[in-house]
Design an enzyme around this catalytic site. Structure first.
Site, PDB file in Angstrom:
ATOM      1  N   ASP A  27       5.331  -9.784  -1.472  1.00 40.54           N
ATOM      2  CA  ASP A  27       4.221  -9.029  -2.419  1.00 40.54           C
ATOM      3  C   ASP A  27       4.960  -8.010  -3.238  1.00 40.54           C
ATOM      4  OD1 ASP A  27       1.117  -8.674  -2.651  1.00 40.54           O
ATOM      5  OD2 ASP A  27       2.186  -6.472  -2.737  1.00 40.54           O
TER       6      ASP A  27
ATOM      7  N   TYR B 104       5.022  -1.827  -9.481  1.00 40.00           N
ATOM      8  CA  TYR B 104       6.386  -1.237  -8.397  1.00 40.00           C
ATOM      9  C   TYR B 104       7.791  -1.295  -9.070  1.00 40.00           C
ATOM     10  CZ  TYR B 104       2.661  -2.926  -4.944  1.00 40.00           C
ATOM     11  OH  TYR B 104       1.621  -3.022  -4.626  1.00 40.00           O
TER      12      TYR B 104
ATOM     13  N   LYS C 144       1.457  -8.552  -9.695  1.00 34.79           N
ATOM     14  CA  LYS C 144       0.201  -8.352  -9.900  1.00 34.79           C
ATOM     15  C   LYS C 144       0.401  -7.642 -11.264  1.00 34.79           C
ATOM     16  CE  LYS C 144      -0.343  -6.574  -5.319  1.00 34.79           C
ATOM     17  NZ  LYS C 144       0.933  -6.189  -5.088  1.00 34.79           N
TER      18      LYS C 144
ATOM     19  N   HIS D 206      -4.464  -6.537 -10.741  1.00 28.98           N
ATOM     20  CA  HIS D 206      -4.081  -5.349  -9.912  1.00 28.98           C
ATOM     21  C   HIS D 206      -5.217  -4.388  -9.531  1.00 28.98           C
ATOM     22  CE1 HIS D 206      -0.049  -2.993  -7.980  1.00 28.98           C
ATOM     23  NE2 HIS D 206      -1.289  -2.783  -7.455  1.00 28.98           N
TER      24      HIS D 206
HETATM   25  N1  LIG Z   1      -2.898  -4.070  -4.350  1.00 27.14           N
HETATM   26  C1  LIG Z   1      -2.819  -2.865  -4.218  1.00 27.14           C
HETATM   27  O1  LIG Z   1      -3.113  -2.167  -5.050  1.00 27.14           O
HETATM   28  C2  LIG Z   1      -1.852  -2.100  -3.269  1.00 27.14           C
HETATM   29  C3  LIG Z   1      -1.567  -0.819  -3.073  1.00 27.14           C
HETATM   30  C4  LIG Z   1      -0.747  -0.394  -1.942  1.00 27.14           C
HETATM   31  C5  LIG Z   1       0.102  -1.527  -1.276  1.00 27.14           C
HETATM   32  N2  LIG Z   1       0.093  -2.615  -1.670  1.00 27.14           N
HETATM   33  C6  LIG Z   1       0.929  -3.607  -0.987  1.00 27.14           C
HETATM   34  O2  LIG Z   1       0.441  -3.694   0.479  1.00 27.14           O
HETATM   35  C7  LIG Z   1       2.048  -3.192   0.901  1.00 27.14           C
HETATM   36  C8  LIG Z   1       1.700  -2.425   2.316  1.00 27.14           C
HETATM   37  O3  LIG Z   1       0.893  -1.357   1.873  1.00 27.14           O
HETATM   38  P1  LIG Z   1       1.949   0.126   2.202  1.00 27.14           P
HETATM   39  O4  LIG Z   1       3.456  -0.206   1.905  1.00 27.14           O
HETATM   40  O5  LIG Z   1       1.287   1.160   1.240  1.00 27.14           O
HETATM   41  O6  LIG Z   1       1.307   0.854   3.531  1.00 27.14           O
HETATM   42  P2  LIG Z   1       1.642   0.100   5.026  1.00 27.14           P
HETATM   43  O7  LIG Z   1       2.259  -1.397   5.080  1.00 27.14           O
HETATM   44  O8  LIG Z   1       0.300   0.353   5.806  1.00 27.14           O
HETATM   45  O9  LIG Z   1       2.676   1.364   5.732  1.00 27.14           O
HETATM   46  C9  LIG Z   1       4.091   1.437   5.285  1.00 27.14           C
HETATM   47  C10 LIG Z   1       4.464   2.770   6.030  1.00 27.14           C
HETATM   48  O10 LIG Z   1       4.483   2.411   7.551  1.00 27.14           O
HETATM   49  C11 LIG Z   1       5.619   2.619   7.931  1.00 27.14           C
HETATM   50  N3  LIG Z   1       5.737   1.662   9.204  1.00 27.14           N
HETATM   51  C12 LIG Z   1       5.831   0.097   9.059  1.00 27.14           C
HETATM   52  N4  LIG Z   1       5.882  -0.433   9.999  1.00 27.14           N
HETATM   53  C13 LIG Z   1       5.882   0.576  10.910  1.00 27.14           C
HETATM   54  C14 LIG Z   1       5.920   0.441  12.433  1.00 27.14           C
HETATM   55  N5  LIG Z   1       6.228  -0.745  13.041  1.00 27.14           N
HETATM   56  N6  LIG Z   1       5.811   1.730  13.156  1.00 27.14           N
HETATM   57  C15 LIG Z   1       5.772   2.657  12.397  1.00 27.14           C
HETATM   58  N7  LIG Z   1       5.889   2.993  10.805  1.00 27.14           N
HETATM   59  C16 LIG Z   1       6.021   1.644  10.389  1.00 27.14           C
HETATM   60  C17 LIG Z   1       6.634   2.401   6.794  1.00 27.14           C
HETATM   61  O11 LIG Z   1       7.843   3.275   7.117  1.00 27.14           O
HETATM   62  P3  LIG Z   1       9.116   2.788   6.662  1.00 27.14           P
HETATM   63  O12 LIG Z   1       9.291   1.816   5.269  1.00 27.14           O
HETATM   64  O13 LIG Z   1      10.214   3.772   6.840  1.00 27.14           O
HETATM   65  O14 LIG Z   1       9.612   1.829   7.931  1.00 27.14           O
HETATM   66  C18 LIG Z   1       5.770   3.087   5.693  1.00 27.14           C
HETATM   67  O15 LIG Z   1       5.868   4.409   5.765  1.00 27.14           O
HETATM   68  C19 LIG Z   1       2.850  -2.400  -0.164  1.00 27.14           C
HETATM   69  O16 LIG Z   1       4.173  -2.567  -0.060  1.00 27.14           O
HETATM   70  C20 LIG Z   1       2.395  -3.342  -1.316  1.00 27.14           C
HETATM   71  O17 LIG Z   1       3.041  -4.573  -1.254  1.00 27.14           O
HETATM   72  C21 LIG Z   1      -0.829  -3.170  -2.632  1.00 27.14           C
END
Ligand SMILES: NC(=O)c1ccc[n+]([C@@H]2O[C@H](COP(=O)([O-])OP(=O)(O)OC[C@H]3O[C@@H](n4cnc5c(N)ncnc54)[C@H](OP(=O)(O)O)[C@@H]3O)[C@@H](O)[C@H]2O)c1
Length: 282
Positions: free
Chosen positions: A50, A55, A80, A113
């Protein structure tokens, strides 16, 4: 039925298939980290990746996929359309840029998006055209509320097959989820770990201990069992593997309910209605 392995796929309303879980790449911004994480994710079984124009990493994800020799037909690539390029002509042009940066001639899934009122219908018209042109296989939206979807239905020739929204134990959006399901729209969970905010919750820790799993695994499993497609992001190889290792246990009904009850309607990201009105995220 809850999927049994990470490479399982589900059928979308347009007949295409999509992996049940993906790898998020937001904030992965350098080539070395991208190579390490995509390689680890591929080896752990993730097939959906994704990204987004916003990004600014499509141009490192594309070369990474090539360098690692990952087969295009075995991948599911999502990007997106950013708010700043919404509108019919700008969307058409911007997607050409995404394809070039990702070094591919099609996307598996393209999402709007965020909803933006000024270009709401024009952008969707471009999405439909891009699908008709074969540049994208499936079209969907992100951060759309029920009201946005109902408005879109007044003019859309075809409706989105995916709605990617913020979803985690502190924001479970149950009504939206039910609405999406009724409309045959698959819901993807972004920030499925609540950007770590939920990870120190004592109730989740208790369930994790009982299951012999980590809190992150319990949350992702809860999402899968609710029929959502989570796309966790991590820059750590061991966490990428940990997050994929959620297919060998299941949460009991009372555990699911206990997690449902943690909802606080607490967002880590933007409020969709504000983005809709102002046309930008920040
Ligand atoms: N459509 C939208 O508007 C939108 C908005 C936001 C995000 N997204 C998408 O959704 C994806 C995921 O969301 P996100 O990156 O915001 O948040 P997330 O996946 O909920 O959380 C990521 C955070 O959690 C940590 N983490 C991951 N796995 C872990 C584990 N097993 N134990 C402890 N910590 C862990 C990561 O740290 P480390 O990296 O240091 O391991 C990072 O700080 C994004 O990358 C993006 O592709 C879309």
């Amino acid at each position: 039925m809850t999927p049994t392995k990470i490479t399982d796929t589900i059928e979308l309303a347009d007949g295409n298939r999509m992996p049940v879980m993906g790898f998020g790449t937001y904030l992965i911004g350098d080539q070395e980290t991208m190579t390490t994480t995509i390689n680890a994710a591929w080896n752990a079984g993730y097939r959906m990746f994704d990204t987004a124009m916003m990004y600014r990493n499509e141009d490192i994800l594309g070369p990474t996929i090539h360098q690692l020799g990952l087969p295009r037909e075995g991948l599911f690539l999502t990007s997106k359309v950013a708010e700043v390029v919404q509108g019919y002509d700008r969307t058409m042009k911007a997607v050409e840029g995404s394809l070039k940066r990702l070094q591919t001639d099609y996307l598996d899934l393209l999402l709007v998006h965020w909803p933006v009122h000024e270009y709401f219908f024009d952008t969707w018209r471009a999405m439909e055209q891009l699908k008709a042109d074969g540049k994208v296989k499936s079209i969907g939206v992100s951060n759309y509320t029920m009201a946005h979807l109902e408005l879109l239905a007044t003019q859309a020739k075809e409706m989105p097959v995916v709605n990617q929204v913020e979803y985690h134990p502190y924001l479970n959006q149950q009504a939206l989820l039910d609405f999406d399901r009724d409309q045959k729209i698959v819901t993807e969970a972004w920030s499925p770990l609540g950007r770590r905010v939920v990870l120190d919750n004592p109730m989740l820790a208790k369930i994790a201990k009982h299951q012999g799993k980590t809190v992150a695994q319990v949350i992702l499993r809860w999402e899968l069992q609710h029929g959502l497609l989570p796309i966790p992001k991590s820059t750590h190889v061991e966490r990428i593997q940990e997050n994929a290792d959620i297919f060998d246990f299941s949460l009991a009904e009372d555990e699911m309910t206990m997690i449902d009850l943690l909802n606080k309607n607490e967002r880590t990201g933007n409020e969709p209605e504000i983005v809709y009105e102002t046309g930008k995220q920040y």
